[in-house]
Design a protein around this motif. Sequence first.
Motif, short mmCIF file in Angstrom:
data_model
loop_
_atom_site.label_atom_id
_atom_site.label_comp_id
_atom_site.label_asym_id
_atom_site.label_seq_id
_atom_site.Cartn_x
_atom_site.Cartn_y
_atom_site.Cartn_z
N ASN A 1 0.85 -1.18 0.00
CA ASN A 1 0.00 0.00 0.00
C ASN A 1 0.89 1.24 0.00
O ASN A 1 1.84 1.34 0.78
N ASN A 6 -2.97 9.41 -5.34
CA ASN A 6 -2.41 8.75 -6.51
C ASN A 6 -1.78 9.74 -7.49
O ASN A 6 -1.24 9.33 -8.51
N ALA A 21 3.54 -2.57 4.01
CA ALA A 21 3.56 -3.84 3.28
C ALA A 21 3.52 -4.98 4.28
O ALA A 21 4.13 -4.91 5.36
N VAL A 25 6.09 -9.44 2.03
CA VAL A 25 6.70 -8.71 0.92
C VAL A 25 8.22 -8.68 1.10
O VAL A 25 8.73 -8.21 2.12
N ALA A 61 5.00 -2.04 -6.87
CA ALA A 61 4.55 -3.41 -6.61
C ALA A 61 5.34 -4.02 -5.46
O ALA A 61 6.54 -3.75 -5.29
N ASP A 64 6.76 -11.12 -3.23
CA ASP A 64 7.17 -12.03 -2.17
C ASP A 64 8.52 -12.63 -2.50
O ASP A 64 9.13 -12.31 -3.54
N ASN A 68 6.72 -13.31 -6.86
CA ASN A 68 5.33 -13.13 -7.26
C ASN A 68 4.80 -11.80 -6.73
O ASN A 68 5.12 -11.38 -5.61
N VAL A 69 4.02 -11.10 -7.57
CA VAL A 69 3.45 -9.81 -7.17
C VAL A 69 2.37 -10.04 -6.12
O VAL A 69 1.38 -10.74 -6.37
N PHE A 70 2.58 -9.46 -4.95
CA PHE A 70 1.61 -9.59 -3.87
C PHE A 70 0.54 -8.52 -3.98
O PHE A 70 -0.65 -8.78 -3.79
N SER A 71 0.99 -7.30 -4.34
CA SER A 71 0.05 -6.20 -4.55
C SER A 71 0.76 -5.11 -5.34
O SER A 71 1.99 -5.05 -5.37
N ASN A 72 -0.03 -4.23 -5.99
CA ASN A 72 0.58 -3.10 -6.68
C ASN A 72 -0.38 -1.92 -6.70
O ASN A 72 -1.58 -2.08 -6.47
N ARG A 73 0.22 -0.76 -7.01
CA ARG A 73 -0.58 0.46 -7.07
C ARG A 73 0.10 1.43 -8.03
O ARG A 73 1.33 1.49 -8.09
#
Length: 773
Positions: A1, A6, A21, A25, A61, A64, A68-73
């Motif tokens: 996050n 934004n 995070a 992450v 982003a 892990d 692998n992408v755990f989250s992105n913004r």
Amino acid sequence: NVTGTNFISTGTNLVILTGTAPVRVQTITVNGVAYTPVWTTVNGWRLQVPVASGTNTLVVAGLDRSGNVFSNRTVTVHYTGVDTSPEGNVVINEIMYNPLVPEASYIELFNRSANYSFDLSGWRLNGIDFTFPPGTIISNGQFLVMAKSRSVFGAAYGWHIPVFCEFDGQLDDGGETLSLIKPGATPAQDVVVDRVTYDDDAPWPVAADGQGAGLQLIDAAQDNDRVSNWSDGAGWKFFSYANGVGSSGLTRLSFFFENTGGDAYLDDMTLVLTTNAGAGNALSNGGFETPLTPPWTVTSFATNSAISTAVSHSGTSSLHLAFVPGNAQLTMFFQDFPSLTTGANYTLSFWYLPGNNGTNLNFRLNTLFKAVVNPRPLRFTPGTNNSVTAALTPFPALWLSEVQPENLTGPLDNASDREPWIEIYNAGATPLNLDGYSLADNFINLAQWPFPPGTMIDPGQYLLVWADNEPLETSGTNLHTNFRLAAGDGAVALSRTIGGSPQILDYLTYTNVPPDRSYGAFPPGQASYRQDFHFTTPRGANNPASPPVVVFINEWMAANTSFLRDTNDNQFDDWFELYNPGTGTVDLGGYTLTDDFGDPDKHTIPAGVTIPARGYLLVWADENSGQTTTNGDLHVSFKLSAGGERIGLYAPDGAMVDAVIFTQQTNNLSQGRWPDGHAAPLHFMATPTPRASNVIPLYAPDILVISVTMGPQVTLTWRAQPNRAYRVQYKDELDETAWHDLPGGDVTALANTATITDTTGGAHRFYQIKALP
């Protein structure tokens, strides 16, 4: 996050992103590039990202440990400023190339921009074979230190100094070229951000070569490829201080060391109105060429101070200022003078040389005008401001271009003599007056030959100076020095005088320059790339073209399974042979060899590799170029393919000297040219001859008679193998039982053809030619 909105609008190009995070992450990326965050809490992070002018879309982003992408913004950043070029801003600032402690070498970069940060991801520092990892940032005013070894660096210079990374390469103790390169879309579009060529020989600072000092840049705003912009902390240094003097008319300047005492040498001291720099010195005897008498006053702790004739910055003497420890006062060393102009700004300037001890040397007019200098600067300063930092007078765009130490067939001077010459080049856009400039053939007496007053050099001009020790022949634009260039080996220095002291602008050190050849810079207007020139170009742009040489790729074996061992490692390596058909030795230093015509610089032949007249050089294609030895075989950085290959020899200017293309090869069978150096056809040779003349089986039917001259006597000429013997036989009638040897004996071929004359024949005769084993 990511915390916050934004959309970000900013006037600085370094954006700070914060967020949280989960502990899962492992990595945070921005647009796929991993940046190193600062973890402010267990799950709170903070990182910096440089952006370009205009609108930037940043995809942040969290990955892990498996990637692998755990989250992105997505965050949009609008930078309202303009982009700044890294050239002239990101500079190589300090070089410790030969430290006292092995593996304690380092390089320091400095971003001198006041408000712009640069993303160094993917940039290269050639010379240490280093590529900056993704996410590398150098912010405005930051020093970035790269060390050979973190642990050795910390033990040598202090664990408090942050080290960005280690490098695997090695700084050359004998000097080398360091280039900071920003990659382009193609190699041709790479940008050289900064380049420095340092050396361990004069005129480079001595103490940096294994005596514990680093090379420190003096003025980061000036060209750092000029030797005069580097210091090892030793030698005379310039100090200047400017400030207002207040509303009262002042009449005294006091000097003193603080309580610990100390000593230093001072020279060429001036106190002038800032608006009138260089004139109107308020001080008397600021050059310390006369005794210390009033208006100079010396008392108490300073009574060991004296005029010294042992050292000087200019003239014949200097002031050796010496204070014993104690509570120094303003009345111990001072000069009284007429009152200064109230409310004005004054500039105090002088040159100083460190003594044996003492740090804080004070110069004081009043509480407003007080300067402090440390005359004992640090010998190395990684991670912080250099101790030798000073503002230098900008360097003019004036360079040495070319020298010809031994002129036998070249240009004539105004006395119709062929003499050595020096060429200088004005790379600037305006004419330059050479008053105060000098040439020398050494690095001690830099003012050896001053240019005559009023000498001008136009923009883009190559100015020729005859270095013949015949100064009386100077007339108009025909300039003659009071020294003569040494043939073969020597040096040339181009200097200017600043503050009474000569300063090197450019220099050339040449070795083994043959008669009628020259040495100089290519491309022009820089100090990093110097070379020998086969074609001399007095008063013109230098010509780097290689001399016309004829060398053939003469024989090769791409499937050497058991024929010839490489004695360096006892392996059956691929090999090929170079052949010089000429009457003189060929120097191949700087030429290149390759097995890929698209990469002609694949292997550069080192200096000193030669082929004698009509001689051969064996080249091992073993990918072990380090096995090359003086006067031995050559080893290159590629191998040959038995399935088919190509070999190319190129001159330093990129011109192809020779090339061959071959197809499938057979074990222990060589292929090559016959006779040696012959263009075509290529022959397979069951008897390989590395380092020797090629041979192929020759039988009578293979011998080609090129010509027959008839008359009272008959002359036969045929294609032959050099150094091979041939026997000519005859019959007067074809039905005779035996062939008869022609009188005169066998013929040994001296070249690619052989000839014999028959003076005993009759009306007709039949001949056969046999090649002897």
